[in-house]
Design an enzyme around this catalytic site. Sequence first.
Site, PDB file in Angstrom:
ATOM      1  N   LEU A  13      -7.121  -2.294   0.134  1.00 31.23           N
ATOM      2  CA  LEU A  13      -6.072  -2.882   0.960  1.00 31.23           C
ATOM      3  C   LEU A  13      -4.939  -3.407   0.093  1.00 31.23           C
ATOM      4  O   LEU A  13      -5.110  -3.663  -1.093  1.00 31.23           O
ATOM      5  CB  LEU A  13      -6.654  -4.012   1.814  1.00 31.23           C
ATOM      6  CG  LEU A  13      -7.718  -3.582   2.825  1.00 31.23           C
ATOM      7  CD1 LEU A  13      -8.277  -4.802   3.554  1.00 31.23           C
ATOM      8  CD2 LEU A  13      -7.155  -2.580   3.817  1.00 31.23           C
ATOM      9  N   CYS A  14      -3.788  -3.593   0.720  1.00 26.47           N
ATOM     10  CA  CYS A  14      -2.578  -4.093   0.082  1.00 26.47           C
ATOM     11  C   CYS A  14      -2.888  -5.345  -0.716  1.00 26.47           C
ATOM     12  O   CYS A  14      -3.592  -6.221  -0.218  1.00 26.47           O
ATOM     13  CB  CYS A  14      -1.544  -4.385   1.161  1.00 26.47           C
ATOM     14  SG  CYS A  14       0.001  -5.039   0.563  1.00 26.47           S
ATOM     15  N   PRO A  15      -2.428  -5.435  -1.927  1.00 26.20           N
ATOM     16  CA  PRO A  15      -1.517  -4.556  -2.660  1.00 26.20           C
ATOM     17  C   PRO A  15      -2.221  -3.581  -3.603  1.00 26.20           C
ATOM     18  O   PRO A  15      -1.591  -2.976  -4.452  1.00 26.20           O
ATOM     19  CB  PRO A  15      -0.678  -5.550  -3.465  1.00 26.20           C
ATOM     20  CG  PRO A  15      -1.677  -6.602  -3.857  1.00 26.20           C
ATOM     21  CD  PRO A  15      -2.603  -6.721  -2.647  1.00 26.20           C
ATOM     22  N   ASP A  40      -4.673   2.553   3.639  1.00 32.08           N
ATOM     23  CA  ASP A  40      -4.130   1.245   4.002  1.00 32.08           C
ATOM     24  C   ASP A  40      -2.826   1.458   4.771  1.00 32.08           C
ATOM     25  O   ASP A  40      -1.906   2.098   4.261  1.00 32.08           O
ATOM     26  CB  ASP A  40      -3.876   0.423   2.740  1.00 32.08           C
ATOM     27  CG  ASP A  40      -3.236  -0.917   3.017  1.00 32.08           C
ATOM     28  OD1 ASP A  40      -3.306  -1.390   4.172  1.00 32.08           O
ATOM     29  OD2 ASP A  40      -2.663  -1.498   2.083  1.00 32.08           O
TER      30      ASP A  40
END
Length: 75
Positions: A13-15, A40
């Site tokens: 997931l981000c980042p 994502d």
Amino acid sequence: MDFDLDIDARGLLCPLPVLRLRKRMGGLESGQIARLLADDPAAHVDVPHFCAEQGHGFLGSEEIEDGTAYLVRKG
């Protein structure tokens, strides 16, 4: 399109997808192409933004069965 480096960031997931892209692109020469695989939803915004900020060329994206493939040319 052919690419020089394949980066699998699915499940991150981000980042983290963009951080993995940045780290792995360090070994590429200018003009070489990396393909980032990510699932994502934020990557649709993050990858083009990363390219613009770092001077890389965003070559586009393509939906694949289990995510999205992004192509980036090292600046």
